[in-house]
Design an enzyme around this catalytic site. Structure first.
Site, short mmCIF file in Angstrom:
data_model
loop_
_atom_site.label_atom_id
_atom_site.label_comp_id
_atom_site.label_asym_id
_atom_site.label_seq_id
_atom_site.Cartn_x
_atom_site.Cartn_y
_atom_site.Cartn_z
N ARG A 117 0.95 -1.60 -0.26
CA ARG A 117 -0.30 -0.25 -0.55
C ARG A 117 1.02 1.30 0.10
NH1 ARG A 117 -4.23 0.64 4.44
NH2 ARG A 117 -3.40 -0.34 5.51
N SER A 186 8.27 -5.57 6.17
CA SER A 186 7.37 -6.82 7.70
C SER A 186 7.97 -8.13 6.86
CB SER A 186 5.79 -6.54 7.09
OG SER A 186 5.27 -5.82 7.65
N ASP A 239 5.09 -3.64 11.12
CA ASP A 239 4.15 -3.30 11.30
C ASP A 239 3.69 -3.18 12.64
OD1 ASP A 239 4.24 -6.05 11.65
OD2 ASP A 239 2.42 -6.64 10.80
#
Length: 528
Positions: A117, A186, A239
């Protein structure tokens, strides 16, 4: 004479027919009795397996306290030296968390799987907070997951630059401000600075071999520069750290970030002087965010069963991440499946032969486990539907379905209570478990709220002492209600009256917005 013969013949035929019918009825009754005895025997065997499993998974308060103590001890050992503990206790180089004063336009790139994203957020300081934010999700072409580092990061940079180019008038840089990015990555990295980290290995289907050992921030920075854009990556985070930062932005009492989703991890704010293995200068803030990698925690006090042993032995990382395999969404459903396999093999609860798909690892996903566990219909029709849809199992009795629900409950409760012990272990390590608290609180509540201001209270007790907030993210916590409730109840048990100021808040999308906020708090140009 003929009539008399016919009468005697007819009477004999009726007697014979009656005997046949009687024999058939007896045979049918015998079959029914046999079936009932078989079902009863199946249930009895299945219940014995269930009881054995429940006893092995039992997490009484005394055992949970041992897990709490073990977590705190392992945390300390991991801070002292590299390899001193199963917990990696990684310094993140994040020594300043957002506090709401941040202003300006910031960006984030969130790479955690087959999609990534891009996000932008306009911050307005304490008065405006988040004025506006937008994001887009982009699928990564499968060939790039197996290609070269330049190809992968160039693609990410291309999409980021395209996203920036479509910026509306509601988003604007302040005079003198450059575009700065928070990069959520991540995957396992060895962090070397707040905006630098070396990739240790790929997971989640990626195999970009020439990126291993490379600084991922530098790789993305080069991709951006090849596009002719001037943007600086100000922070590299995972994250969990993003969740902590997103929580701290809205609430200065946030000290811990936890992910409870497909995987699990935790981070927290530690006194920098307590990080003995830290070789750098003590930061001015006196604090350092520590990435625990708590999924790798292990202790002899954890209730290990034959299910855990078989799951671990067949996993891609035997002997590693034992805690994660007991509490995270990726594994809970498969723990249930493994118990059902034993019941199917030893008690034939799903008939013979054992349904082939039931033998497939990870064929029962945790969302389906949750659906069965939350089934409150009188005939447990949701359980029947899931068993039929996933495994083709039909015609199960309500009694068998109840046993399936009990297995789900056992796995869920154990995982939730162990997660609670992990959280309380962190609280104990940083002296916020309320152990020194006194006084009596007659009525308490445990607040669960999301970071956007929507509050939803659940009955729980509070502790006295300094107020501590745990920022929580992840679908397991958010969507599996019984898991969440069991976890909260265990926190109350462990802290008792000492839990007055312990609050768990749902922090949605922490990994994205949190990275942008960390870019703001570590920006080169600070807007007054």
């Amino acid at each position: 004479m003929a009539d008399a013969f016919k009468a005697r013949y007819s009477s004999g035929a009726q007697i014979r027919t009656g005997k046949i019918r009687s024999a058939a009825a007896c045979a049918a009754a015998a079959v029914i009795v046999s079936r009932r005895l078989k079902v009863r025997s199946q249930k009895c065997t299945a219940r014995k397996i269930l009881l054995e499993f429940q006893e092995a998974c039992y997490t009484p308060l005394a055992r949970l306290r041992q897990v709490v103590d073990a977590m705190a001890v392992e945390m300390h050992a991991g801070l002292v030296s590299e390899g001193g503990s199963k917990l990696k206790m990684l310094p993140t180089y994040i020594d300043r968390l957002p506090d709401g004063h941040e202003r300006g336009l910031y960006y984030a790139v969130d790479l955690g799987g087959t999609n990534f994203r891009v996000l932008r957020v306009q911050l307005g300081g304490l008065e405006g907070r988040v004025i506006k934010q937008e994001y887009e999700e982009v699928a990564i072409p499968p060939e790039l997951m197996l290609g070269t580092s330049e190809q992968l990061f160039d693609f990410i940079a291309k999409e980021l630059v395209s996203f920036v180019a479509r910026e509306g008038q509601d988003f604007r840089l302040h005079a003198g401000q450059n575009r700065e990015i928070g990069f959520t990555f991540s995957f396992p990295v060895k962090q070397t600075a707040v905006n630098s980290g070396t990739l240790l290995q790929w997971t989640k289907g990626f195999k970009v071999n020439d990126a291993v050992g490379e600084d991922v921030v530098a790789a993305l920075q080069r991709g951006i520069e090849r596009r002719g854009y001037k943007m600086r990556i100000a922070a590299l985070v995972n994250d969990t750290v993003g969740t902590l930062a997103g929580g701290r932005y809205w609430n200065n009492d946030v000290m811990i970030g936890v992910i409870l989703g497909t995987g699990t991890n935790a981070c927290y704010v530690e006194r920098a002087e307590a990080v003995s293995k830290w070789a750098g200068d003590i930061p001015k803030s006196g604090e350092m965010v520590i990435n625990m990698e708590w999924g790798n925690f292990w202790s002899s006090h954890l209730p290990r069963t034959y299910v855990d042993e078989s799951l671990d032995n067949e996993s891609l990382n035997p002997g590693e991440y034992g805690f994660e395999k007991m509490i995270s969404g990726m594994y809970l459903g498969d723990c249930v499946r493994r118990v059902l396999v034993r019941m199917a093999q030893e008690a034939c609860i799903f008939g013979t032969p054992v349904p082939h798909k039931l033998l497939e690892a990870f064929s029962l996903m945790t969302p389906d486990m949750s659906k069965m566990h939350h089934d409150d219909s009188s005939d447990l029709k949701v359980v029947a539907e899931v068993l039929k849809r996933v495994y083709g199992i039909q015609n199960t009795t309500v009694g068998i379905r109840k046993i399936v629900v009990a297995v789900c409950d056992t796995v869920c409760q154990r995982g939730a209570r162990l997660a609670a012990a992990g959280i309380v272990g962190i609280l104990k390590k940083i002296g916020r478990d309320g152990s020194a608290a006194n006084g009596v609180i007659k009525r308490n509540t445990f607040e669960q709220s999301d970071m956007n201001g929507f509050h939803d209270e659940v009955p729980v007790h509070y502790t006295s002492g300094g107020r501590t907030v745990v920022a929580m993210d992840g679908g397991l916590y958010e969507h599996y209600t019984k898991f969440r409730n069991y976890m909260q109840e265990a926190v109350v048990e462990l802290l008792g009256e000492g839990s007055k100021n312990v609050v768990i808040e749902l922090s949605k999308d922490g990994s994205g917005i949190g990275a942008a906020l960390l870019a703001a708090s570590h920006a080169e140009y600070v807007i007054s």
